[in-house]
Design an enzyme around this catalytic site. Structure first.
Site, short mmCIF file in Angstrom:
data_model
loop_
_atom_site.label_atom_id
_atom_site.label_comp_id
_atom_site.label_asym_id
_atom_site.label_seq_id
_atom_site.Cartn_x
_atom_site.Cartn_y
_atom_site.Cartn_z
N ASP A 132 0.99 -1.49 17.08
CA ASP A 132 1.58 -2.34 16.04
C ASP A 132 3.05 -2.65 16.37
OD1 ASP A 132 1.57 -3.87 13.75
OD2 ASP A 132 2.02 -2.19 12.41
N GLU A 172 5.20 2.64 -0.50
CA GLU A 172 6.56 2.29 -0.90
C GLU A 172 7.52 3.23 -0.19
OE1 GLU A 172 6.73 2.73 -5.11
OE2 GLU A 172 5.75 4.69 -5.11
N MET A 203 0.82 -1.22 0.00
CA MET A 203 0.00 0.00 0.00
C MET A 203 0.85 1.26 0.00
SD MET A 203 -3.17 -1.04 2.49
CE MET A 203 -2.15 -1.75 3.77
#
Length: 282
Positions: A126, A3, A1
């Site tokens: 995360d 780069e 999604m």
């Protein structure tokens, strides 16, 4: 999604940055753009030795980007894969030191206040091996606050929507329940568990089975998985991996203190030179 590019600053060719850019096909995806903007807005004010700093944020031709410090090093995931491939182990003193540093960065973020002195109550959500970098020069840094949440703000995740990597979620996060900084403490515990054992803490043949196992939070004693892990270290770690948040360490700083005290008593002081030598040799 997205780069990521390595780039140099025109005014200072010796200075490198990493630029994260949403892929063109996703630039009109509102949620992804919102996540990138949130990452920039939440982390642009963070200044801590164990957090990758955001240097710039903007859009070019409606494509959003974040420029951050370029870390010349390796992420924990690639290091753990290399160790397992070579049938080596992650040195226990370095594993403890690495996680203690990660927790220092988290503790800072968790206690960060806005310009009015009000706690932002940031939660990374995360923490995983992919998001911990060890520079070849020795520093250890957290990156990617892309799904971080400021619980004090009106940024409530839609009910039932799970964000983060399933294997490193806390039980409450896997349930889709509200989270607080203690969810990062659990995730950090999972990462340390895997550093010490080089095995997966949670497994499942499907995402559904994996989530069920995370929600149940039945953690194997790391000393039984790897007999070289001292019982005292397992005791410290398993407190962070309690299923109920109230039974975990109250803060990331408290968990870090426990690890650092154990490290100094058992192994002595670990320096950036030690970390640098390890990652370079690996």
């Amino acid at each position: 999604m997205a780069e990521v590019f390595k780039a140099t600053v025109t005014a200072d060719p010796e200075f490198s940055v990493a630029i994260k850019r949403i892929l063109p096909q996703y630039s009109q995806h509102r949620e992804l753009v919102t996540m990138l903007i949130r990452e920039a807005s939440l982390t642009v004010g963070l200044s801590h030795p164990n957090i990758v700093p955001i240097l710039d944020f903007g859009a070019v031709d409606e494509t959003y980007f974040i420029a951050m410090e370029y870390i010349h090093g390796k992420d924990l995931k690639s290091m753990m894969i290399r160790l397992k491939t070579r049938k080596n182990e992650f040195p226990i003193p370095l594993a403890v030191h690495t996680m203690a540093q990660v927790l220092r960065g988290l503790d800072y973020a968790h206690h960060k206040c806005d310009n009015f002195g009000q706690p932002l109550q940031l939660v990374h959500r995360d923490i995983s091996p992919q998001n911990v970098m060890i520079a070849f020069s020795g520093p250890i840094k957290i990156l990617d606050f892309g799904i971080a949440k400021a619980t004090a703000r009106d940024q409530v995740t839609q009910a039932g929507v799970l964000k983060g990597k399933f294997s490193y979620m806390s039980p409450e996060q896997a349930m889709g329940d509200p989270v607080d900084p203690r969810t990062d403490i659990f995730s950090a515990g999972v990462v340390l568990w895997e550093m010490l054992t080089l095995e997966h803490c949670f497994e499942g043949e499907t995402d559904v089975e994996l989530l069920q196992n995370v929600r149940a939070a039945r953690i194997r004693n790391p000393s039984r998985v790897n007999k070289k892990v001292p019982a005292e270290l397992s005791r410290i770690l398993l407190k962070a991996l309690e299923k109920k948040p109230r039974k975990r360490y109250a803060t990331a700083g408290e968990f870090s203190d426990a690890l650092e005290n154990y490290q100094k008593e058992r192994f002595g002081v670990i320096t950036e030179a030690d970390t640098s030598a390890f990652v370079r040799n690996l």
